[in-house]
Design a protein around this motif. Structure first.
Motif, mmCIF file in Angstrom:
data_model
loop_
_atom_site.group_PDB
_atom_site.id
_atom_site.type_symbol
_atom_site.label_atom_id
_atom_site.label_comp_id
_atom_site.label_asym_id
_atom_site.label_seq_id
_atom_site.Cartn_x
_atom_site.Cartn_y
_atom_site.Cartn_z
ATOM 1 N N ARG A 1 1.456 -22.219 17.421
ATOM 2 C CA ARG A 1 2.152 -21.089 18.030
ATOM 3 C C ARG A 1 1.219 -19.951 18.386
ATOM 4 O O ARG A 1 1.463 -19.352 19.330
ATOM 5 N N TYR A 2 0.235 -19.798 17.503
ATOM 6 C CA TYR A 2 -0.315 -18.552 17.881
ATOM 7 C C TYR A 2 -1.950 -18.764 18.019
ATOM 8 O O TYR A 2 -2.817 -17.726 17.771
ATOM 9 N N HIS A 3 -2.378 -19.779 18.499
ATOM 10 C CA HIS A 3 -3.936 -20.239 18.604
ATOM 11 C C HIS A 3 -4.373 -19.087 19.566
ATOM 12 O O HIS A 3 -5.664 -18.839 19.292
ATOM 13 N N PHE A 4 -3.854 -18.597 20.656
ATOM 14 C CA PHE A 4 -4.455 -17.649 21.612
ATOM 15 C C PHE A 4 -4.704 -16.347 20.912
ATOM 16 O O PHE A 4 -5.666 -15.957 20.871
ATOM 17 N N LEU A 5 -3.428 -16.048 19.842
ATOM 18 C CA LEU A 5 -4.127 -14.869 19.154
ATOM 19 C C LEU A 5 -5.293 -14.876 18.158
ATOM 20 O O LEU A 5 -6.283 -14.083 17.949
ATOM 21 N N GLN A 6 -5.445 -16.183 17.602
ATOM 22 C CA GLN A 6 -6.315 -16.452 16.751
ATOM 23 C C GLN A 6 -7.624 -16.420 17.461
ATOM 24 O O GLN A 6 -8.638 -15.743 17.043
ATOM 25 N N LYS A 55 0.692 -1.424 -0.008
ATOM 26 C CA LYS A 55 -0.109 0.044 0.048
ATOM 27 C C LYS A 55 0.775 1.354 0.018
ATOM 28 O O LYS A 55 0.539 2.160 -0.703
ATOM 29 N N ALA A 56 1.907 1.122 0.802
ATOM 30 C CA ALA A 56 2.787 2.410 1.024
ATOM 31 C C ALA A 56 3.356 2.688 -0.365
ATOM 32 O O ALA A 56 3.885 3.775 -0.753
ATOM 33 N N GLN A 57 3.739 1.732 -1.281
ATOM 34 C CA GLN A 57 4.322 1.920 -2.397
ATOM 35 C C GLN A 57 3.302 2.114 -3.543
ATOM 36 O O GLN A 57 3.768 2.575 -4.613
ATOM 37 N N GLY A 58 2.166 2.203 -3.241
ATOM 38 C CA GLY A 58 1.060 2.819 -4.377
ATOM 39 C C GLY A 58 0.297 1.827 -5.045
ATOM 40 O O GLY A 58 -0.390 1.752 -5.814
ATOM 41 N N PHE A 59 0.388 0.232 -4.374
ATOM 42 C CA PHE A 59 -0.118 -0.652 -5.135
ATOM 43 C C PHE A 59 -1.681 -0.790 -4.380
ATOM 44 O O PHE A 59 -1.872 -0.275 -3.391
ATOM 45 N N GLU A 60 -2.600 -1.302 -5.175
ATOM 46 C CA GLU A 60 -3.875 -1.460 -4.749
ATOM 47 C C GLU A 60 -3.860 -3.169 -4.296
ATOM 48 O O GLU A 60 -3.639 -3.946 -5.081
ATOM 49 N N VAL A 61 -4.139 -3.005 -3.059
ATOM 50 C CA VAL A 61 -3.615 -4.336 -2.389
ATOM 51 C C VAL A 61 -5.062 -5.429 -1.906
ATOM 52 O O VAL A 61 -5.983 -4.764 -1.486
ATOM 53 N N THR A 62 -4.919 -6.646 -2.154
ATOM 54 C CA THR A 62 -5.559 -7.459 -1.557
ATOM 55 C C THR A 62 -4.703 -8.141 -0.856
ATOM 56 O O THR A 62 -3.607 -8.905 -1.044
ATOM 57 N N SER A 63 -5.157 -8.498 0.366
ATOM 58 C CA SER A 63 -4.376 -9.092 1.458
ATOM 59 C C SER A 63 -5.201 -10.309 1.944
ATOM 60 O O SER A 63 -6.334 -10.314 2.365
ATOM 61 N N ASN A 64 -4.645 -11.461 2.155
ATOM 62 C CA ASN A 64 -5.078 -12.682 2.437
ATOM 63 C C ASN A 64 -4.414 -13.528 3.477
ATOM 64 O O ASN A 64 -3.119 -13.460 3.475
ATOM 65 N N ASP A 65 -5.171 -14.296 4.473
ATOM 66 C CA ASP A 65 -4.390 -15.208 5.254
ATOM 67 C C ASP A 65 -5.274 -16.280 5.630
ATOM 68 O O ASP A 65 -6.530 -15.778 5.740
ATOM 69 N N PHE A 66 -5.263 -17.185 6.044
ATOM 70 C CA PHE A 66 -6.063 -18.326 6.647
ATOM 71 C C PHE A 66 -6.639 -18.056 8.243
ATOM 72 O O PHE A 66 -7.385 -18.944 8.543
ATOM 73 N N LEU A 67 -5.805 -17.314 8.754
ATOM 74 C CA LEU A 67 -6.151 -16.975 10.112
ATOM 75 C C LEU A 67 -6.960 -15.599 10.412
ATOM 76 O O LEU A 67 -6.584 -14.702 9.273
ATOM 77 N N ASP A 68 -7.605 -15.612 11.485
ATOM 78 C CA ASP A 68 -8.284 -14.378 11.520
ATOM 79 C C ASP A 68 -7.533 -12.865 11.775
ATOM 80 O O ASP A 68 -7.779 -11.947 11.439
ATOM 81 N N PHE A 69 -6.608 -13.195 12.865
ATOM 82 C CA PHE A 69 -5.819 -11.968 13.328
ATOM 83 C C PHE A 69 -5.082 -11.238 12.230
ATOM 84 O O PHE A 69 -4.829 -10.059 12.268
ATOM 85 N N SER A 96 -6.697 -5.577 16.629
ATOM 86 C CA SER A 96 -5.244 -5.450 16.234
ATOM 87 C C SER A 96 -4.283 -5.310 17.486
ATOM 88 O O SER A 96 -3.259 -5.784 17.658
ATOM 89 N N ALA A 97 -4.872 -4.020 18.378
ATOM 90 C CA ALA A 97 -4.329 -3.612 19.426
ATOM 91 C C ALA A 97 -4.147 -4.590 20.504
ATOM 92 O O ALA A 97 -3.028 -4.936 21.272
ATOM 93 N N LEU A 98 -5.340 -5.249 20.640
ATOM 94 C CA LEU A 98 -5.411 -6.439 21.684
ATOM 95 C C LEU A 98 -4.433 -7.517 21.538
ATOM 96 O O LEU A 98 -3.672 -7.887 22.100
ATOM 97 N N VAL A 99 -4.515 -7.725 19.941
ATOM 98 C CA VAL A 99 -3.698 -9.055 19.588
ATOM 99 C C VAL A 99 -2.072 -8.962 19.786
ATOM 100 O O VAL A 99 -1.483 -9.554 20.523
ATOM 101 N N LEU A 100 -1.762 -7.629 19.599
ATOM 102 C CA LEU A 100 -0.456 -7.045 19.668
ATOM 103 C C LEU A 100 -0.066 -6.875 21.145
ATOM 104 O O LEU A 100 1.131 -7.348 21.490
#
Length: 363
Positions: free
Chosen positions: A252-257, A74-88, A160-164
């Motif tokens: 590793r990250y189940h609690f964050l999920q 995004k910072a470089q100017g692309f139109e971004v689609t962001s994907n991940d199989f986890l929710d956080f 996001s703030a809670l997860v971090l």
């Protein structure tokens, strides 16, 4: 002119092309660091150079993880689609990439850290004696009582703030062990309460928000279900299948999920010491299935302008195999090896391993 106004002016000036690399890197340096297996924070300068050289308008970050690469795009100017199989990860990119203007105000934060809106106690009960003390667990329940009343980008920033906060407070940022006393070395992140963490983390995520005049998307799902679309650039950073064991992010990250969705729709393995969530299968995590998974993914996005992929020299398959797979869909494949040191742990005695991080560029 204020710095925020100057940056907004800069992005609008370059709205028909990529933003100068130095400016994009300065913006990305604001992005909060989440300790995450395979995170690309240290490789951002290399990635930005490749993305700038490849160019284009629409980009897919197919395994967004910590969110920093989506934010760089995004910072470089692309139109971004962001994907991940986890929710956080999707919450993070919704807060920082999709979000163009909304912030959590001081009044919002006062409410979020104030008295609870209801009497929920799921985290306090379920994780009694695990990870955090009673005060911190009660705060997580209380914060969620208010988050449930939020919508839109404000909700995503709060999550996001809670997860971090939880990731920073937990030694090493992973939830594979329950006794953190051996890591109690006085580090500030370990001594702050989660309420104190949350206030600071909100400020960090607020600072990332900017309007580039484009429409971005955050998706939670399997990469195989993504439509190929007309991406100019597809960035792939799959789990690195190890020689032994697996690359299990849920372990590793189940609690964050769980925290990102208040465990809604998540099945906890109640008999486990860590109260982990049943993992989602991904063929990228295992050496017996990784080659076929990569081959299918390359075929899926064969019509994209360029494929850029990160992979590690100590993972399966090797670089020659990946080059061969890429050449089935793209005639020109470049390999850029980057010396990189992974740190396993954040304490003073943490194990550090030097490997080569490969950047494959296929077009």
């Amino acid at each position: 002119m204020r710095q925020d106004d100057l940056m907004t002016s800069l992005y609008r000036t370059h709205e028909r092309g990529l933003v100068p690399r130095a400016e994009a890197l300065a913006r990305t340096a604001l992005f909060p660091r989440l300790r995450y297996m395979g995170s690309k924070y240290r490789l951002i300068p290399h990635l930005s150079s490749v993305f700038e050289e490849v160019g284009g308008g629409r980009a897919l970050d197919a395994f967004s993880g910590s969110g920093v690469v989506s934010y760089l795009l995004k910072a470089q100017g692309f139109e971004v689609t962001s994907n991940d199989f986890l929710d956080f990860p999707a919450a993070i990119t919704s807060a920082t990439v999709v979000n163009q203007s909304e912030l959590l105000t001081h009044d919002d934060v006062r409410t979020l850290i104030g008295p609870p809106a209801d009497d929920r106690d799921f985290i306090s009960r379920t994780f009694d004696g695990l990870y955090f003390n009673a005060e911190d667990r009660a705060f997580l329940d209380s914060a969620w009582s208010h988050i449930d009343l939020l919508g839109g980008a404000k909700r995503h920033i709060a999550i996001s703030a809670l997860v971090l906060s939880a990731a920073r407070k937990q030694p090493r940022g992973v939830f594979t062990f329950t006794d953190s006393s051996r890591y109690a070395d006085g580090r500030r992140d370990l001594t702050l309460t989660l309420r104190e963490h949350f206030v600071e983390r909100v400020a960090e995520y607020n600072a990332t928000v900017f309007d580039d005049g484009q429409s971005h998307t955050a998706v939670v799902g399997d990469i195989a279900d993504l439509p190929p679309s007309d991406f100019d650039l597809v960035y792939l950073d799959p789990p690195y299948a190890p020689q032994s064991d697996d690359a299990d992010y849920m372990k590793r990250y189940h609690f964050l999920q769980g925290l990102a969705v208040y465990w809604e729709g998540q099945e906890i393995m109640a008999t486990t010491k860590t109260k982990k969530i049943i993992k989602k299968f991904t063929p990228f995590a295992y050496k017996r299935t990784i080659v076929d998974a990569l081959s299918r993914t390359f075929e899926q996005f064969a019509d994209a302008g360029s494929l850029v992929m990160s992979y590690s020299s100590n993972a399966v398959p090797d670089a020659a195999t990946i080059v061969s797979l890429l050449r089935h869909v793209k005639p020109n494949v470049e390999v850029h090896p980057i010396d990189h040191t992974y740190t396993f742990g954040t304490h003073a005695a943490a194990t550090r391993r030097s490997v080569s991080e490969y950047l494959f560029v296929a077009r």
